[in-house]
Motif scaffolding. Sequence first.
Motif, PDB file in Angstrom:
ATOM      1  N   ARG A 734      -8.686   6.863  -4.905  1.00  0.00           N
ATOM      2  CA  ARG A 734      -7.372   6.333  -4.562  1.00  0.00           C
ATOM      3  C   ARG A 734      -7.330   5.770  -3.142  1.00  0.00           C
ATOM      4  NH1 ARG A 734      -2.685  10.363  -6.961  1.00  0.00           N
ATOM      5  NH2 ARG A 734      -3.464  10.505  -9.106  1.00  0.00           N
ATOM      6  N   SER A 735      -8.102   6.387  -2.250  1.00  0.00           N
ATOM      7  CA  SER A 735      -8.067   5.913  -0.856  1.00  0.00           C
ATOM      8  C   SER A 735      -8.621   4.499  -0.745  1.00  0.00           C
ATOM      9  CB  SER A 735      -8.853   6.864   0.049  1.00  0.00           C
ATOM     10  OG  SER A 735     -10.240   6.866  -0.304  1.00  0.00           O
ATOM     11  N   VAL A 737      -8.601   2.236  -3.189  1.00  0.00           N
ATOM     12  CA  VAL A 737      -7.621   1.347  -3.802  1.00  0.00           C
ATOM     13  C   VAL A 737      -6.434   1.136  -2.859  1.00  0.00           C
ATOM     14  CG1 VAL A 737      -6.118   0.932  -5.773  1.00  0.00           C
ATOM     15  CG2 VAL A 737      -8.305   2.085  -6.107  1.00  0.00           C
ATOM     16  N   GLY A 738      -6.029   2.200  -2.187  1.00  0.00           N
ATOM     17  CA  GLY A 738      -4.948   2.073  -1.207  1.00  0.00           C
ATOM     18  C   GLY A 738      -5.315   1.121  -0.086  1.00  0.00           C
ATOM     19  N   ALA A 739      -6.590   1.196   0.353  1.00  0.00           N
ATOM     20  CA  ALA A 739      -7.052   0.276   1.399  1.00  0.00           C
ATOM     21  C   ALA A 739      -7.004  -1.160   0.888  1.00  0.00           C
ATOM     22  CB  ALA A 739      -8.466   0.652   1.824  1.00  0.00           C
ATOM     23  N   ALA A 740      -7.383  -1.369  -0.370  1.00  0.00           N
ATOM     24  CA  ALA A 740      -7.319  -2.717  -0.954  1.00  0.00           C
ATOM     25  C   ALA A 740      -5.881  -3.211  -1.007  1.00  0.00           C
ATOM     26  CB  ALA A 740      -7.931  -2.701  -2.352  1.00  0.00           C
ATOM     27  N   LEU A 741      -4.947  -2.315  -1.367  1.00  0.00           N
ATOM     28  CA  LEU A 741      -3.541  -2.697  -1.432  1.00  0.00           C
ATOM     29  C   LEU A 741      -3.030  -3.127  -0.060  1.00  0.00           C
ATOM     30  CD1 LEU A 741      -0.865  -2.957  -2.920  1.00  0.00           C
ATOM     31  CD2 LEU A 741      -0.493  -0.507  -2.571  1.00  0.00           C
ATOM     32  N   GLU A 742      -3.405  -2.402   0.958  1.00  0.00           N
ATOM     33  CA  GLU A 742      -2.954  -2.754   2.313  1.00  0.00           C
ATOM     34  C   GLU A 742      -3.547  -4.091   2.753  1.00  0.00           C
ATOM     35  OE1 GLU A 742      -0.558  -1.289   4.066  1.00  0.00           O
ATOM     36  OE2 GLU A 742      -0.362  -0.177   2.172  1.00  0.00           O
ATOM     37  N   ARG A 757      -2.233  -2.251  -7.384  1.00  0.00           N
ATOM     38  CA  ARG A 757      -1.123  -1.457  -7.922  1.00  0.00           C
ATOM     39  C   ARG A 757      -1.427  -1.009  -9.344  1.00  0.00           C
ATOM     40  NH1 ARG A 757       3.120  -1.412  -4.567  1.00  0.00           N
ATOM     41  NH2 ARG A 757       3.446  -3.146  -3.106  1.00  0.00           N
ATOM     42  N   PHE A 758      -2.045  -1.876 -10.124  1.00  0.00           N
ATOM     43  CA  PHE A 758      -2.409  -1.507 -11.492  1.00  0.00           C
ATOM     44  C   PHE A 758      -3.387  -0.326 -11.495  1.00  0.00           C
ATOM     45  CE2 PHE A 758      -5.397  -2.020 -15.074  1.00  0.00           C
ATOM     46  CZ  PHE A 758      -4.502  -1.895 -16.138  1.00  0.00           C
ATOM     47  N   LEU A 759      -4.387  -0.393 -10.607  1.00  0.00           N
ATOM     48  CA  LEU A 759      -5.348   0.699 -10.535  1.00  0.00           C
ATOM     49  C   LEU A 759      -4.689   2.001 -10.076  1.00  0.00           C
ATOM     50  CD1 LEU A 759      -8.564  -0.997  -9.084  1.00  0.00           C
ATOM     51  CD2 LEU A 759      -8.301   0.094 -11.327  1.00  0.00           C
ATOM     52  N   LEU A 760      -3.798   1.908  -9.090  1.00  0.00           N
ATOM     53  CA  LEU A 760      -3.096   3.106  -8.640  1.00  0.00           C
ATOM     54  C   LEU A 760      -2.255   3.692  -9.770  1.00  0.00           C
ATOM     55  CD1 LEU A 760      -1.980   2.009  -5.060  1.00  0.00           C
ATOM     56  CD2 LEU A 760      -3.663   3.778  -5.636  1.00  0.00           C
ATOM     57  N   GLY A 761      -1.647   2.801 -10.582  1.00  0.00           N
ATOM     58  CA  GLY A 761      -0.894   3.274 -11.736  1.00  0.00           C
ATOM     59  C   GLY A 761      -1.784   3.973 -12.736  1.00  0.00           C
ATOM     60  N   ARG A 766       2.355   6.144 -11.551  1.00  0.00           N
ATOM     61  CA  ARG A 766       2.839   5.255 -12.604  1.00  0.00           C
ATOM     62  C   ARG A 766       3.928   4.295 -12.137  1.00  0.00           C
ATOM     63  NH1 ARG A 766       6.491   8.800 -16.827  1.00  0.00           N
ATOM     64  NH2 ARG A 766       8.226   9.252 -15.408  1.00  0.00           N
ATOM     65  N   MET A 767       4.637   4.598 -11.043  1.00  0.00           N
ATOM     66  CA  MET A 767       5.692   3.693 -10.567  1.00  0.00           C
ATOM     67  C   MET A 767       5.127   2.395 -10.003  1.00  0.00           C
ATOM     68  SD  MET A 767       8.138   5.289 -11.643  1.00  0.00           S
ATOM     69  CE  MET A 767       9.361   4.090 -11.108  1.00  0.00           C
ATOM     70  N   GLN A 768       3.827   2.348  -9.781  1.00  0.00           N
ATOM     71  CA  GLN A 768       3.197   1.098  -9.329  1.00  0.00           C
ATOM     72  C   GLN A 768       3.050   0.095 -10.466  1.00  0.00           C
ATOM     73  OE1 GLN A 768       2.488   0.322  -6.320  1.00  0.00           O
ATOM     74  NE2 GLN A 768       2.340   2.236  -5.171  1.00  0.00           N
ATOM     75  N   LEU A 769       3.092   0.600 -11.714  1.00  0.00           N
ATOM     76  CA  LEU A 769       2.802  -0.270 -12.856  1.00  0.00           C
ATOM     77  C   LEU A 769       3.827  -1.389 -13.064  1.00  0.00           C
ATOM     78  CD1 LEU A 769       1.493   2.425 -15.355  1.00  0.00           C
ATOM     79  CD2 LEU A 769       0.159   0.629 -14.237  1.00  0.00           C
TER      80      LEU A 769
END
Length: 864
Positions: A734-735, A737-742, A757-761, A766-769
């Motif tokens: 998750r870390s 993916v979070g870095a990619a999101l930022e 966001r899809f990957l985090l979901g 799930r609220m990222q979906l």
Amino acid sequence: MVTVGRANILDRVVAAVSETPRMILIDGEPGIGKTHLLGEVITRLPGFRVLRGQARELDGGLAYASLTGAFGALTDEAPEQLAALHQAIDDAAHGHSPAAPAILAAQLIESLPGRTLIAIDDLHLADADTLNVLRRLPRRVPRLSILGTARRPPALDVDLAIKLEPLSRQEVAALVTNLLGRTPSETIVRRVHTASSGNPWFAQEAVLTLVQGGAVWSPDPEARRGSILRRLFQRDESGRKLARVLAALSRTRETIDLAPLAELAGLSPREAEHAFDGLVRDGIVTRTAEGYGLAHPLVAEALYDDLAVTERRRVHSRIAELLQRDGLTGTRRILEWTAHVAEGGSPGEALPAMMHAAQLTRWTAPLSAAHWYGRAAEISDDKGDLLARQAMSYWKGSRPALALNSGQRALAVLPPGRRHTRTAHTAVGAAHAMGWYEVALAIADQQLPHADDPTALLAQQSLIMAELGQESDEQARRAWEGLADCPPEDRVVAGGSLAIRSLIQGDWAASQRAVDDLLGYSAALPPGARLASLESAAHVMSVAGLRSKTVELLDQAEQIHRGLGWHDIAGQHVRTTAVLRRLSGEWDQALEEIAAGAGAMAEAGLLENLGLLRNIQLDILLDQGRTDEAERILADPPPDCPMQTGLRHTLFARLALQRGDRATARRELERAIELGVPDVLHRALAVQVMLHVAAGDDAAARDAAAELADRSVSGTPRAQLAADLSMGRAFQDRSRVGAALERARADGLPFEEAQARFLLGALGDRMQLPRAHSIFVRLGAVPWQEAAERRIRDAGLVPAAATRLTPSERRVIALVAGGMSNPQIAEELHYSRKTVEVYLTRVYAKTGIKSRVELALAVARGEL
């Protein structure tokens, strides 16, 4: 008469012109009826403003001549804008005008209300700079159509091309019937058809000749004119003299007052008036929009060809003297004067005139400058220098084949020195742009021993070798060592080549260093060098995935472009803009611009950047799930080098993976990875991770992700973002993916943001979906959208119907809610009515709404 046998063609052209923006071309042999058909089309377009022009025999070196001729009709409607355009052309020699002619022309057309048709005859004669403007205008002006005629198709990307063929015997019979007012005998029809070979103009002349000779009778009182060409050469000497002068003048302008015409023909005013009246009476000269002109281009050609060489030169010389006496104020007058001096003056008179014309046009009309440098080279002893200048002008005008030809001819005769070295850069760059990698390397190898400074040639060589997967460290090392001390103009070439070479090699730090040097050093250089530097830097930043920096650099480049009027050397600007659109999520616009630009690039032979442009197109099509379209593009192979081939293998793998053919996807990825090009590896490894995840092979997915992560440490930001997403997929990290999101959010990269966001979901948030789903819908990324919908349903959530609406559909909804009809919406958004209907049909299907009233109410209630 023009519609004889061609009513269907007329209907097709009128329909095509009406669906703006459009580019339509009618071509065919002289006398086949192109101009008449164009005139018939114009009479069927009452809702259009028509700007009609005529390209002429000597327009080749007269920058924007055909365009400004057509714009003459705007004298009353847009006098200030037209004056500004003329002034910009006249100020072209300075190279620092606030806005270039090409820019002002586009702005002028954009400012006009309603729909406009630019109709230009004989586009095969048009100056190349006019053609460049015409090529770009439909992309910028949605209410514009361009209709041209030509004996041979010019380099334009047309929506409809009509080739007029000779008339059949039955069609000739109908034409003869129209001319005579009665049905002719089969003998007459056969005779006319044979004599004319089905050419309408010659068929008409054959009929009139028969009428004049008494072979057939016609009630038409004008039939006494007989054959224009035959009667022309039977006229008195004064008439022939006047007609021949008109023929020479018609090569640069349509008309001239009778007094100077008489002077040029060596006639007294009374003799000239009498002769002119006879020419008008016999139909040799006819009234035009500007006065009087010769009845047909074939008449002008016959007259001009009838002039003996000595007399021809004398007439052109007299015209030049007259123009000079009236005052050579402004570039346009000087270029017209130069055209006649070139045809009639001695080499001693013509050479300085041609050089002056080239200098006047080199900043804002490089292709006209190339014309004059080439003409000067024909009569000069110093051919090498002039051919070198011509090569550079062709290069600025994105004509690599012509630049290469002129450059190699120049290199064969130039002595070693500055001009020789710079010409070698141009020749290598042109061959490279055409995808002729081995030719480019051969030129570099051959010219290095003769270079007064080898730095730029070494940098170009190292770039091409990197694309070919060859060892190029030694060439790059020597180029880096020489960078600080090489001549200014060479440093721009060297810096750009080293930056792209480092990008391909996966050395982002070196790329940044080269770009910093490029931008810092070019700041004090002339506008053209500065523009080239900014576009090279923007290209590097876009490929690296840095959207904001690319926007900043292109904005700076645009300010310079507005003063020069040319850019996009070798198609680099088109490609960079396409990457930027891709990064910014403007996918539909990117695809439209790629479709418009690809044809022009292919026509110009810019195969290197065309291949890379197609990759951007394929990226978008595959992410939108348009696999059939992608497959058709993939069937056309790119230039043969490991970098281009490796990228195509990766895209083939993505296509196969989408279709569930994992074996093919695996094989294509192995081929891409085997080629060993670093800039290809990170893309191939990212797809490989997705392949292994889809196959449930977690261990292989982790191995591929770990390798990508290792390689991306020194790679571009784009590679690092891909590594973060891949590590998230393979290791459920998750870390990362979070870095990619930022990263994606900070630089405004919607697709990468949605992926994160899809990957985090998928990993539990799930609220990222729904947010990921909304972005995928906006981009038209159907496979991703459907995957997000499945995840949303699995999570017990329901995607809102409104989130599936595209921006274009939302614009149509807003206008419907505002009370507009479909025709009004089409006018407002510059769509066709059919397109509006298609959008509304999609909206109804997505929302379940069944009428315009319900749609307006839903908007009022805030439901859409």
